[in-house]
Write a protein that holds these residues in place. Structure first.
Motif, PDB file in Angstrom:
ATOM      1  N   UNK A 447     -23.070  75.760   5.033  1.00 31.97           N
ATOM      2  CA  UNK A 447     -22.655  74.572   4.627  1.00 31.97           C
ATOM      3  C   UNK A 447     -21.432  73.989   5.422  1.00 31.97           C
ATOM      4  N   UNK A 448     -20.401  74.790   5.923  1.00 30.28           N
ATOM      5  CA  UNK A 448     -19.305  74.261   6.465  1.00 30.28           C
ATOM      6  C   UNK A 448     -19.215  74.799   7.911  1.00 30.28           C
ATOM      7  N   UNK A 449     -19.789  75.657   8.572  1.00 28.41           N
ATOM      8  CA  UNK A 449     -19.950  76.218   9.631  1.00 28.41           C
ATOM      9  C   UNK A 449     -20.129  75.105  10.861  1.00 28.41           C
ATOM     10  N   UNK A 450     -19.390  75.103  11.953  1.00 24.46           N
ATOM     11  CA  UNK A 450     -19.292  74.179  12.889  1.00 24.46           C
ATOM     12  C   UNK A 450     -20.923  73.650  13.400  1.00 24.46           C
ATOM     13  N   UNK A 451     -21.627  74.449  13.296  1.00 26.77           N
ATOM     14  CA  UNK A 451     -23.167  73.973  13.657  1.00 26.77           C
ATOM     15  C   UNK A 451     -24.048  74.319  12.498  1.00 26.77           C
ATOM     16  N   UNK A 534     -13.780  71.304  15.349  1.00 31.72           N
ATOM     17  CA  UNK A 534     -13.301  70.720  14.295  1.00 31.72           C
ATOM     18  C   UNK A 534     -12.709  69.216  14.369  1.00 31.72           C
ATOM     19  N   UNK A 535     -12.086  69.016  15.499  1.00 33.73           N
ATOM     20  CA  UNK A 535     -11.519  67.782  15.991  1.00 33.73           C
ATOM     21  C   UNK A 535     -12.744  66.821  16.272  1.00 33.73           C
ATOM     22  N   UNK A 536     -13.896  67.178  16.984  1.00 35.18           N
ATOM     23  CA  UNK A 536     -15.148  66.555  17.410  1.00 35.18           C
ATOM     24  C   UNK A 536     -15.959  66.051  15.915  1.00 35.18           C
ATOM     25  N   UNK A 537     -15.859  67.156  15.000  1.00 30.46           N
ATOM     26  CA  UNK A 537     -16.635  66.941  13.691  1.00 30.46           C
ATOM     27  C   UNK A 537     -15.863  65.815  12.803  1.00 30.46           C
ATOM     28  N   UNK A 538     -14.478  66.017  13.104  1.00 30.77           N
ATOM     29  CA  UNK A 538     -13.686  64.980  12.116  1.00 30.77           C
ATOM     30  C   UNK A 538     -13.880  63.515  12.912  1.00 30.77           C
ATOM     31  N   UNK A 539     -14.023  63.409  14.188  1.00 31.67           N
ATOM     32  CA  UNK A 539     -14.320  62.246  14.676  1.00 31.67           C
ATOM     33  C   UNK A 539     -15.495  61.621  14.349  1.00 31.67           C
ATOM     34  N   UNK A 542     -17.365  63.979   9.705  1.00 33.79           N
ATOM     35  CA  UNK A 542     -17.741  65.120   8.890  1.00 33.79           C
ATOM     36  C   UNK A 542     -16.546  65.588   8.082  1.00 33.79           C
ATOM     37  N   UNK A 543     -16.892  65.707   6.855  1.00 28.22           N
ATOM     38  CA  UNK A 543     -15.953  66.240   5.787  1.00 28.22           C
ATOM     39  C   UNK A 543     -16.401  67.214   4.797  1.00 28.22           C
ATOM     40  N   UNK A 544     -16.127  68.478   4.987  1.00 25.97           N
ATOM     41  CA  UNK A 544     -16.835  69.694   4.298  1.00 25.97           C
ATOM     42  C   UNK A 544     -16.790  69.345   2.775  1.00 25.97           C
ATOM     43  N   UNK A 545     -15.653  68.428   2.299  1.00 21.88           N
ATOM     44  CA  UNK A 545     -15.710  68.376   0.886  1.00 21.88           C
ATOM     45  C   UNK A 545     -16.779  67.481   0.274  1.00 21.88           C
ATOM     46  N   UNK A 572     -15.982  76.064  -0.859  1.00 20.81           N
ATOM     47  CA  UNK A 572     -16.059  75.137   0.408  1.00 20.81           C
ATOM     48  C   UNK A 572     -14.910  74.262   0.404  1.00 20.81           C
ATOM     49  N   UNK A 573     -14.163  73.946  -0.520  1.00 21.41           N
ATOM     50  CA  UNK A 573     -12.547  73.354  -0.702  1.00 21.41           C
ATOM     51  C   UNK A 573     -11.792  74.132  -0.073  1.00 21.41           C
ATOM     52  N   UNK A 574     -11.741  75.396  -0.400  1.00 18.32           N
ATOM     53  CA  UNK A 574     -10.670  76.399   0.344  1.00 18.32           C
ATOM     54  C   UNK A 574     -11.092  76.524   1.815  1.00 18.32           C
ATOM     55  N   UNK A 575     -12.093  76.556   2.118  1.00 17.79           N
ATOM     56  CA  UNK A 575     -12.346  76.602   3.616  1.00 17.79           C
ATOM     57  C   UNK A 575     -12.021  75.432   4.436  1.00 17.79           C
ATOM     58  N   UNK A 576     -12.182  74.215   3.674  1.00 12.64           N
ATOM     59  CA  UNK A 576     -11.625  72.895   4.396  1.00 12.64           C
ATOM     60  C   UNK A 576     -10.355  73.084   4.293  1.00 12.64           C
ATOM     61  N   UNK A 577      -9.448  73.469   3.375  1.00  9.85           N
ATOM     62  CA  UNK A 577      -7.858  73.648   3.682  1.00  9.85           C
ATOM     63  C   UNK A 577      -7.541  74.367   4.723  1.00  9.85           C
ATOM     64  N   UNK A 578      -8.486  75.464   4.839  1.00 10.14           N
ATOM     65  CA  UNK A 578      -7.999  76.278   5.966  1.00 10.14           C
ATOM     66  C   UNK A 578      -8.233  75.571   7.383  1.00 10.14           C
ATOM     67  N   UNK A 579      -9.300  74.934   7.443  1.00  6.28           N
ATOM     68  CA  UNK A 579      -9.730  74.015   8.500  1.00  6.28           C
ATOM     69  C   UNK A 579      -8.710  73.031   8.837  1.00  6.28           C
ATOM     70  N   UNK A 580      -8.308  72.359   7.654  1.00  9.09           N
ATOM     71  CA  UNK A 580      -7.262  71.371   8.131  1.00  9.09           C
ATOM     72  C   UNK A 580      -5.715  71.820   8.596  1.00  9.09           C
ATOM     73  N   UNK A 581      -5.567  73.192   8.211  1.00  8.92           N
ATOM     74  CA  UNK A 581      -4.298  73.934   8.507  1.00  8.92           C
ATOM     75  C   UNK A 581      -4.669  73.951   9.972  1.00  8.92           C
ATOM     76  N   UNK A 582      -5.720  74.637  10.476  1.00  7.18           N
ATOM     77  CA  UNK A 582      -5.927  74.877  11.751  1.00  7.18           C
ATOM     78  C   UNK A 582      -5.938  73.664  12.752  1.00  7.18           C
TER      79      UNK A 582
END
Lengths: 588, 78
Positions: A447-451, A534-539, A542-545, A572-582
């Protein structure tokens, strides 16, 4: 480029017909493969435009060790996915990595749209955009044969040239259209075939004869021999040659983790009939290897096909793997190896992703059972266990015969949103599920993986290995593996060899061809690459939440029992927090 | 795996109180290399009466008389 301090990029603009090369020192921090491909995608993509807009790029990149060391065979393609609408990344080997290396290109960036169908002919001497009017519309195999005849370099290219091509599904914009690589390998997932089709790009031939300078031959051969020995003699790798990935069928069935009948169950009563052992006994005729691989995991099976009732038979050879057996076998209730091979043959020829099409047909079968869609829409009987209906449906889907099949060709998330049945449209993040219903790590990981692939962070592997369940540890492990695999796929290794290429082996291999890196560098490179994705996905929004997981994932038991919905979304939320920090880290 | 066991696909084990003890028994019977092979975290999976040891305490999962243990190759993909 091996032995150089730059990445050599070939740019091809199909609209203008412009061709140019760049030597990019600034791409070295991305190493190669997934890193360089993600960075070049980021530099060239247009977030506001559709994935199939002519301006969107397609990138192919080889890795820092492609073809130089065993099992570093793959090429990474990045693009905007016509299936998910966000980051697209797919890996394939065959001979493409070797051919790009020998042609002298670390990466190829293709933009624009040709006015007429075309294919690319790339060698170490020149690059040509060739007309493809006469092969547009042809099936994958015949397309490959014709390009092979045309691009033979006076006979020198045999066995060393790579040919990739799309089938009719890519031409017709099926969102999960694949790209065939050298007949038996594929850029399968996320719709690279549709991205190529949108550019009127039918295929690409690559060939080269460039010499390869090795900085330190003594060190190189020492490291090469050590890796080769591990590849050939370790038990973990031998299984890939023996039965190949279909060895997984019996294990996953015993575990109750093989998706069956649209994931109504995790065990298939006919699993033994479609196991790796069954294929080996009934159909296996030979094994092959990608260029640069001493393992040889490609298994070719043969079945007899009757032209018509009372007519002659032909013998057809097709490749089979676990993922195809799950998606076109247990998931659809198909119980014979011959029938699975027959469906694979059409999947190959039309050029669609086996996993996505199997999962979409699973949804359609259940939707028809429940009366959400009608026989008038499906045009054929879709029933679990009946191969003939699925073979007909594949043709309708590829051709876009009616509105329903055109919708089905946009993926299970789209079709379920339109017709209903979202609870059993088995996708995660818009990409159809893979063949491992093992537990929390597999479900969250895809669900959260880049691809949105099981290969992003190998959650299915974590599920098998964990001794007890600790959700924070699982999230930490998934995140670390996602970063580590960004590093591994910048080399680019076949992920079968993930455990052979531990950090020290990677450092030794890179050191032998001129890279001076530390263990800390490997971590930083992995994080840098994942941050770029993650930058591409955000642009792209894509929001994992916001990911919504179909209810069926929480109904059918896994290795760890029935998954709890709240726990899954919390992870999924905890993973998203880590992605935000990265995303906030300075990794320049 | 069958190379280690001289092609024996099943056997009876007596007195093993846990999966770890079972591996010790199999090591005595088929050799230390087989035991090392089974102890590799990411080579094999054990099922106790159809349930993965991942949910039962790993290698220390308790065994009772009559339990049926499956040893399967760890599932990988690529």
């Amino acid at each position: 480029m091996v032995g150089e301090k730059f990445i050599r990029v070939l740019h091809i603009d199909l609209t203008a017909g412009d061709i140019r090369t760049e030597e990019r020192e600034d791409l070295m921090p991305y190493l190669g493969g997934a890193g360089v491909a993600a960075k070049l995608l980021q530099e060239n993509f247009h977030p506001g435009l559709a994935p199939t807009s002519p301006k969107q790029p397609i990138v192919f990149a080889i890795g820092a060790g492609t073809f130089i060391f065993p099992v570093l065979t793959k090429v990474v393609a990045t693009f905007l996915s016509p299936l998910t609408g966000e980051y697209g990344e797919s890996h394939a080997a065959g001979r493409l990595g070797m051919a790009m290396l020998m042609a002298g290109y670390d990466a190829i960036v293709i933009t624009g749209r040709s006015r007429k169908p075309c294919y690319l002919a790339i060698t170490d001497r020149d690059v040509n955009i060739r007309e493809a009017n006469s092969i547009w519309g042809l099936l994958s195999e015949e397309t490959g044969r014709i390009i092979r005849d045309r691009e033979n370099a006076g006979g020198r290219a045999s066995g060393r040239r790579s040919i990739i091509r799309i089938g009719p599904a890519g031409e017709n914009g099926v969102a999960f259209a694949s790209v065939n690589v050298d007949t038996y390998r594929h850029f399968g997932r996320l719709g690279l075939g549709a991205a190529m089709g949108s550019k009127h790009l039918k295929g690409m031939s690559v060939f080269g004869e460039r010499p390869l300078p090795i900085a330190n031959p003594r060190q190189y051969f020492k490291v090469y021999r050590e890796i080769y020995h591990k590849c050939v003699f370790s038990a973990g790798m031998r299984k890939y040659h023996d039965l190949g990935t279909p060895v997984n069928v019996k294990s996953l069935n015993k575990l109750g983790a093989i998706p069956t009948l649209n994931l109504k169950a995790g065990r298939f009563e006919h699993a033994d009939d479609i196991s790796g052992e069954a294929f080996a006994e009934k159909n296996l005729v030979r094994k092959m290897a990608c260029a640069g691989c001493p393992v040889g995991c490609i298994h070719i099976g043969m079945y007899r096909h009757e032209f018509d009732k009372g007519q002659e038979y032909e013998a057809i050879n097709v490749t089979y793997d676990y993922e195809l057996i799950f998606a076109l076998g247990s998931f659809l209730g198909i119980r014979s190896t011959d029938e699975i091979l027959a469906i694979i043959q059409d999947v190959e020829e039309f050029g669609v992703d086996a996993m996505s099409v199997g999962v979409c047909l699973g949804w359609a079968t259940e939707a028809l059972e429940r009366g959400i869609i009608t026989r008038e829409q499906t045009l054929t009987d879709l029933r679990f266990g009946h191969a003939a209906g699925y073979i007909k449906a594949l043709g309708y889907l590829t051709r876009g015969t009616n509105e329903f099949y055109r919708d089905l060709g946009r993926g299970s998330r789209f079709v379920a949103e339109k017709y209903g049945g979202e609870d059993y449209a088995m996708q995660l993040g818009g990409n159809e599920m893979t063949g491992y219903h093992t537990g929390y790590a597999a479900t969250v990981g895809q669900a959260v993986g880049a691809r949105h692939s099981h290969l992003c962070n190998a959650g299915y592997s974590l599920d098998q290995g964990m001794k007890s369940f600790d959700e924070d540890k699982v999230v930490d492990d998934l995140f670390r593996e996602e970063c580590d695999r960004c590093m591994a796929t910048s080399l680019v290794m076949c992920l079968f060899a993930r455990r052979i290429y531990d950090d020290q082996t990677m450092l030794d291999a890179l050191g032998a061809v001129g890279w001076d890196l530390t263990p800390e560098d490997l971590v930083t490179i992995g994080k840098r690459i994942y941050q770029t994705k993650l930058q591409i996905k955000r642009a792209l929004g894509f929001d994992p939440r916001q990911v919504r997981i179909p209810k069926r994932f929480f109904e059918t038991p896994t290795i760890h029992g029935v998954l709890d919905e709240g726990t899954t979304y919390r992870m999924i939320g905890k993973f998203a927090d880590k992605a935000d920090a990265l995303l906030e880290e300075d990794l320049s | 795996m069958l190379d280690h066991t001289r092609k024996e696909a099943s056997c009876q084990a007596e007195g093993a109180g846990s999966v770890r003890e079972l591996i010790g028994f199999l090591g005595d019977r088929y050799g230390g290399a087989f035991a090392a092979f089974l102890l590799d975290d990411e080579t094999c999976l054990f099922l106790i009466n159809g349930a993965a040891t991942a949910t039962l305490g790993g290698l220390d999962a308790p065994l009772r008389p009559g339990d049926e243990i499956d040893v399967l190759p760890f599932v990988d993909g690529g």
